[in-house]
Enzyme design. Structure first.
Site, PDB file in Angstrom:
ATOM      1  CB  SER A 137      36.017   1.152  21.730  1.00 53.22           C
ATOM      2  OG  SER A 137      37.132   0.794  23.031  1.00 53.22           O
ATOM      3  CE1 TYR A 150      35.684  -4.067  20.341  1.00 48.08           C
ATOM      4  CE2 TYR A 150      37.119  -2.354  21.387  1.00 48.08           C
ATOM      5  CZ  TYR A 150      35.799  -3.169  21.094  1.00 48.08           C
ATOM      6  OH  TYR A 150      34.867  -2.593  21.835  1.00 48.08           O
ATOM      7  CB  ILE A 183      31.395  -0.054  30.358  1.00 48.16           C
ATOM      8  CG1 ILE A 183      31.770   1.303  29.501  1.00 48.16           C
ATOM      9  CG2 ILE A 183      30.127   0.134  30.893  1.00 48.16           C
ATOM     10  CD1 ILE A 183      31.739   2.650  30.514  1.00 48.16           C
TER      11      ILE A 183
END
Length: 239
Positions: A137, A150, A183
């Site tokens: 990411s 994350y 996205i």
């Protein structure tokens, strides 16, 4: 068109994973569709793949469960593996709970080990010059508020990808990483998109097909000399 080459796409019942599975199927690959919770959506993906004239099988397992991964995957042989499945549990660090840290790390990072461990040696033993593609990411490259867990998990994926690429290069197996930006999927439904778009030089969200097309290229014979790379699909975000 590539015939008789099977690919596992984890987390392919929806979102980016679903688009990857369908894009690869359109380009001649048979797909194992993986899910953990929503069988209906997984079946929908598999049905669309079959409608394209390719074979599709549905696999259910939890990528953070090592024994379950080994049980389902130990007898399967793939040309390609796309490690797409992952989760986010966002919270600013001072109030980030232990279970929010553990579940994200166990799923996104430990899942890398759990899925690949039963699959890599069979690729080597069968002399398959295959493809492994991981999903990181933009948060791993630049950090992001509320995503310490994350970002850590996705940064770990980059390190693991580069190391595995070095180990498997002499076998002709490439290992690359795709790092999407923002996205347009259900995963960002609660994100303040108007503010986010201001930060993106292209001033728009990315589309799932724009990620899937890169994965398809990295699966191709044309990409056989590309390994250990991290390629961002982010519209210029945080360059």
């Amino acid at each position: 068109m590539v015939d008789n080459k099977k690919i596992l796409v984890t987390g392919s019942s929806r979102g980016i994973g679903r688009e990857i599975a369908l894009y690869l199927a359109k380009n001649g690959f048979d797909i194992d569709v993986h899910y953990v919770g929503n069988q209906t959506k997984a079946q929908d993906t598999a049905d669309e793949i079959k409608a394209l004239g390719r074979n599709a099988k549905i696999l259910k397992f939890d990528i953070k469960n090592r024994e379950e991964c080994a049980s389902v995957l130990s007898d399967r042989l793939y040309y390609g593996i796309v490690l797409n499945a992952g989760i986010a549990k966002d919270n600013v660090f001072p109030v980030l709970e232990g279970d929010e840290w553990d579940e994200v790390i166990d799923t996104n990072l430990t899942g890398f080990y759990n899925v690949l461990k039963p699959l890599v040696m069979p690729m080597i033993s069968n002399r398959i010059k295959g493809r492994i593609i991981t999903m990181s990411s933009v948060a791993a490259l630049s950090g992001n508020r509320g995503q310490v867990n994350y970002s850590a998990s996705k940064a770990g994926i980059i390190g693991a990808t580069k190391s595995l690429a070095l180990e498997l290069a002499k076998r002709g197996i490439t290992v690359n990483c795709v790092a999407p930006g923002v996205i347009d999927t259900d995963m960002i439904k609660d994100v303040p998109l108007d503010e986010i778009k201001k930060l993106i030089p292209m001033k728009r969200l990315g589309q799932t097909r724009e990620v899937a097309s890169l994965v398809n290229y990295l699966m191709s014979e044309d990409a056989s000399y590309i390994t250990g790379q991290v390629i961002s699909v982010n519209g210029g975000l945080y360059l």
